[in-house]
Motif scaffolding. Structure first.
Motif, PDB file in Angstrom:
ATOM      1  N   PHE A 214       5.404  -8.950  27.647  1.00  0.00           N
ATOM      2  CA  PHE A 214       6.231  -7.834  28.086  1.00  0.00           C
ATOM      3  C   PHE A 214       6.573  -8.024  29.559  1.00  0.00           C
ATOM      4  N   HIS A 215       7.865  -8.014  29.866  1.00  0.00           N
ATOM      5  CA  HIS A 215       8.336  -8.124  31.243  1.00  0.00           C
ATOM      6  C   HIS A 215       8.762  -6.724  31.687  1.00  0.00           C
ATOM      7  N   GLU A 216       7.934  -6.100  32.501  1.00  0.00           N
ATOM      8  CA  GLU A 216       8.192  -4.736  32.948  1.00  0.00           C
ATOM      9  C   GLU A 216       9.150  -4.768  34.135  1.00  0.00           C
ATOM     10  N   VAL A 217      10.253  -4.045  34.005  1.00  0.00           N
ATOM     11  CA  VAL A 217      11.266  -4.055  35.050  1.00  0.00           C
ATOM     12  C   VAL A 217      11.614  -2.624  35.460  1.00  0.00           C
ATOM     13  N   LEU A 218      12.131  -2.503  36.674  1.00  0.00           N
ATOM     14  CA  LEU A 218      12.703  -1.253  37.154  1.00  0.00           C
ATOM     15  C   LEU A 218      14.218  -1.372  37.039  1.00  0.00           C
TER      16      LEU A 218
ATOM     17  N   ASP B  34      30.604   5.987  22.760  1.00  0.00           N
ATOM     18  CA  ASP B  34      30.920   5.389  24.055  1.00  0.00           C
ATOM     19  C   ASP B  34      29.703   5.060  24.909  1.00  0.00           C
ATOM     20  N   TRP B  35      28.535   5.609  24.572  1.00  0.00           N
ATOM     21  CA  TRP B  35      27.376   5.460  25.445  1.00  0.00           C
ATOM     22  C   TRP B  35      26.129   5.104  24.637  1.00  0.00           C
ATOM     23  N   THR B  36      25.326   4.204  25.187  1.00  0.00           N
ATOM     24  CA  THR B  36      24.045   3.841  24.587  1.00  0.00           C
ATOM     25  C   THR B  36      22.962   3.841  25.663  1.00  0.00           C
ATOM     26  N   VAL B  37      21.728   3.930  25.211  1.00  0.00           N
ATOM     27  CA  VAL B  37      20.556   3.714  26.062  1.00  0.00           C
ATOM     28  C   VAL B  37      19.675   2.702  25.350  1.00  0.00           C
ATOM     29  N   ASN B  38      19.282   1.653  26.050  1.00  0.00           N
ATOM     30  CA  ASN B  38      18.448   0.597  25.485  1.00  0.00           C
ATOM     31  C   ASN B  38      17.187   0.438  26.336  1.00  0.00           C
ATOM     32  N   PRO B  39      16.090   1.063  25.939  1.00  0.00           N
ATOM     33  CA  PRO B  39      14.863   0.949  26.750  1.00  0.00           C
ATOM     34  C   PRO B  39      14.228  -0.433  26.712  1.00  0.00           C
ATOM     35  N   TYR B  40      14.577  -1.245  25.715  1.00  0.00           N
ATOM     36  CA  TYR B  40      13.993  -2.583  25.565  1.00  0.00           C
ATOM     37  C   TYR B  40      15.101  -3.616  25.393  1.00  0.00           C
ATOM     38  N   ARG B  41      14.806  -4.860  25.788  1.00  0.00           N
ATOM     39  CA  ARG B  41      15.632  -6.028  25.481  1.00  0.00           C
ATOM     40  C   ARG B  41      14.744  -7.037  24.772  1.00  0.00           C
ATOM     41  N   GLY B  42      15.278  -7.639  23.702  1.00  0.00           N
ATOM     42  CA  GLY B  42      14.422  -8.399  22.808  1.00  0.00           C
ATOM     43  C   GLY B  42      13.754  -7.441  21.848  1.00  0.00           C
TER      44      GLY B  42
ATOM     45  N   GLU C  69      20.260 -14.747  25.978  1.00  0.00           N
ATOM     46  CA  GLU C  69      20.689 -15.903  26.759  1.00  0.00           C
ATOM     47  C   GLU C  69      21.125 -15.514  28.168  1.00  0.00           C
ATOM     48  N   TYR C  70      21.506 -14.240  28.370  1.00  0.00           N
ATOM     49  CA  TYR C  70      21.865 -13.791  29.711  1.00  0.00           C
ATOM     50  C   TYR C  70      20.662 -13.808  30.652  1.00  0.00           C
ATOM     51  N   LEU C  71      19.464 -13.880  30.080  1.00  0.00           N
ATOM     52  CA  LEU C  71      18.239 -13.934  30.877  1.00  0.00           C
ATOM     53  C   LEU C  71      17.675 -15.349  30.936  1.00  0.00           C
ATOM     54  N   ASP C  72      18.488 -16.328  30.499  1.00  0.00           N
ATOM     55  CA  ASP C  72      18.021 -17.700  30.386  1.00  0.00           C
ATOM     56  C   ASP C  72      16.834 -17.808  29.435  1.00  0.00           C
ATOM     57  N   LEU C  73      16.826 -16.946  28.436  1.00  0.00           N
ATOM     58  CA  LEU C  73      15.878 -17.015  27.324  1.00  0.00           C
ATOM     59  C   LEU C  73      16.668 -17.394  26.075  1.00  0.00           C
ATOM     60  N   ASP C  74      15.986 -17.927  25.059  1.00  0.00           N
ATOM     61  CA  ASP C  74      16.742 -18.344  23.887  1.00  0.00           C
ATOM     62  C   ASP C  74      16.855 -17.212  22.867  1.00  0.00           C
ATOM     63  N   TYR C  75      17.820 -17.400  21.945  1.00  0.00           N
ATOM     64  CA  TYR C  75      18.099 -16.372  20.942  1.00  0.00           C
ATOM     65  C   TYR C  75      17.117 -16.414  19.784  1.00  0.00           C
ATOM     66  N   GLY C  76      16.201 -17.364  19.779  1.00  0.00           N
ATOM     67  CA  GLY C  76      15.253 -17.507  18.676  1.00  0.00           C
ATOM     68  C   GLY C  76      13.905 -16.907  18.998  1.00  0.00           C
ATOM     69  N   ALA C  77      12.914 -17.771  19.217  1.00  0.00           N
ATOM     70  CA  ALA C  77      11.547 -17.298  19.434  1.00  0.00           C
ATOM     71  C   ALA C  77      11.431 -16.420  20.674  1.00  0.00           C
ATOM     72  N   ASP C  78      12.214 -16.701  21.727  1.00  0.00           N
ATOM     73  CA  ASP C  78      12.137 -15.869  22.934  1.00  0.00           C
ATOM     74  C   ASP C  78      12.587 -14.440  22.654  1.00  0.00           C
ATOM     75  N   PHE C  79      13.645 -14.272  21.883  1.00  0.00           N
ATOM     76  CA  PHE C  79      14.109 -12.927  21.546  1.00  0.00           C
ATOM     77  C   PHE C  79      13.019 -12.133  20.843  1.00  0.00           C
ATOM     78  N   ASP C  80      12.238 -12.821  20.018  1.00  0.00           N
ATOM     79  CA  ASP C  80      11.167 -12.171  19.260  1.00  0.00           C
ATOM     80  C   ASP C  80       9.931 -11.872  20.107  1.00  0.00           C
ATOM     81  N   SER C  81       9.725 -12.618  21.173  1.00  0.00           N
ATOM     82  CA  SER C  81       8.422 -12.554  21.856  1.00  0.00           C
ATOM     83  C   SER C  81       8.492 -12.224  23.340  1.00  0.00           C
ATOM     84  N   GLN C  82       9.621 -12.387  23.985  1.00  0.00           N
ATOM     85  CA  GLN C  82       9.771 -12.079  25.405  1.00  0.00           C
ATOM     86  C   GLN C  82      10.533 -10.757  25.508  1.00  0.00           C
ATOM     87  N   ILE C  83       9.801  -9.673  25.634  1.00  0.00           N
ATOM     88  CA  ILE C  83      10.374  -8.323  25.545  1.00  0.00           C
ATOM     89  C   ILE C  83      10.507  -7.726  26.946  1.00  0.00           C
ATOM     90  N   VAL C  84      11.715  -7.357  27.305  1.00  0.00           N
ATOM     91  CA  VAL C  84      11.977  -6.703  28.583  1.00  0.00           C
ATOM     92  C   VAL C  84      11.804  -5.200  28.395  1.00  0.00           C
TER      93      VAL C  84
END
Length: 371
Positions: free
Chosen positions: A39-43, A60-68, A83-98
């Protein structure tokens, strides 16, 4: 990663909302309860995301508390956003959670601005707000509170049974703003579901959540999506799914064939080669080259198969294709034209008729919105 190793305070225009600056990263966390997950905790700097005008979405509006997303759905359309985070769309998407740990506070600030018109907000159209990480971070109760306090109607689409935890809060919110709930259940075969959505609750657990939400007074839409060619589109499979959805008390069903957008397409085809190699040629024929949508002929065939089954099970149902680009979709937040939000304490009011209620309003089954 794009948001590591940067100079402090320097904006990165390519980063996802809330991750434009490296100094938004608070810490990265691993824990025994979530094996193989970080989990990558961000402000975050912003919580409300404006949907591009060219989008087919009816809101017109969304809220996304998590990425991945820890649901790990092989077909998830949002995979390429990692990929915008230089993470991959496969295993990183499943395991690297913003995790946007301050998302509720930022949301409150944005909703209190005089320019905010209390337009409907959608949660769950990118990554799931009730994925497993929510059990650790509990971001949704404060998000629900912020929206309710500021008279902002909202919708939630989820595969997560953690929704049940917040049903008392959602029931209270529905006294003051319009609240829509939808549950996504694509696969009803346990073995296939575990293979293709290994991080999700079982179909039966999600149906129990539908039952609980229905008992709380909500009219829940089930998204029977995606329907997977040659895997979940047989008459016995569809009949079983609709029978179980009906038994759970759902008000309506939205169905649609599999989409394979960039990122998701590559990951899904790799999975298919491992698990069902005999179907690879069929899928390459259905989704040739850069095509992301099943052919019109297949979608028409699927609709002709679904409609008699929906009638047999006495369920209102729509193909996602039945709703033209940008038009309201059952179970999702719709633009607020023709809707008036009453002051707090007076319940939801709509200009199309009816009276305010102190309970979640029960709409006719044919109404293309849900409460």
């Amino acid at each position: 990663m794009r948001w590591q190793g940067q100079q402090l305070g320097v904006d990165d225009a390519a980063a996802l909302p809330g991750l434009e600056r490296m100094d938004g990263l608070v810490r990265s966390v691993t824990t025994p309860e979530f094996a193989d997950m970080t989990f990558h905790e961000v402000l975050c700097k912003s919580a409300l995301n404006r949907v591009p005008g060219a989008s087919a979405m009816p809101f017109d509006w969304t809220v996304n508390p998590y990425r991945g997303c820890g649901h790990q759905c092989v077909y998830c359309f949002a995979r390429k956003t990692h990929e915008y985070l230089d993470l991959d769309y496969g295993a990183d998407f499943d395991s690297q959670i913003v995790v946007k740990i301050n998302v509720a506070d930022v949301l409150r600030t944005e909703l209190r601005r005089g320019s905010w018109a209390r337009e409907p907000v959608m949660l769950g159209t990118n990554t799931d707000p009730y994925q497993r990480a929510e059990g650790r971070y509990r971001l949704m109760p404060d998000i629900i509170g912020a929206l309710t306090e500021n008279a902002t109607p909202f919708s939630i689409l989820t595969k997560g049974t953690l929704l049940r935890r917040d049903l008392p809060l959602l029931t209270e919110a529905a006294q003051h703003v319009r609240v829509s709930l939808a549950m996504s259940i694509a696969v009803f075969d346990d073995a296939l579901q575990h293979a293709i959505e290994p991080g999700t609750p079982s179909a039966e657990a999600r149906l129990e959540t539908v039952r609980a939400a229905t008992a709380a007074g909500f009219r829940v839409t089930v998204f029977l999506m995606p329907i997977l060619p040659h895997l979940t589109d047989s008459i016995p499979a569809l009949d079983d799914a609709l029978a179980r959805i009906r038994a759970a008390g759902a008000a309506r069903v939205v169905y649609g064939a599999l989409h394979l957008r960039p990122g998701a397409k590559q990951w899904f085809l790799q999975w298919l080669e491992r698990e069902h190699p005999h179907l690879v040629s069929s899928y390459r024929g259905l989704y040739p080259g850069v095509a992301s949508q099943a052919p019109k002929a297949y979608r028409t065939w699927l609709g002709r198969r679904m409609q008699p089954l929906l009638r047999m099970h006495r369920l209102d149902g729509w193909d996602e294709d039945d709703h033209p680009r940008g038009r309201p979709q059952p179970g999702l937040a719709a633009r607020s034209a023709g809707q008036v939000v009453a002051p707090r304490g007076q319940g939801p009011v709509r200009t199309t008729g009816g009276t305010a209620s102190t309970r979640p309003r029960v709409a006719p089954a044919s109404e293309p919105t849900l409460f």
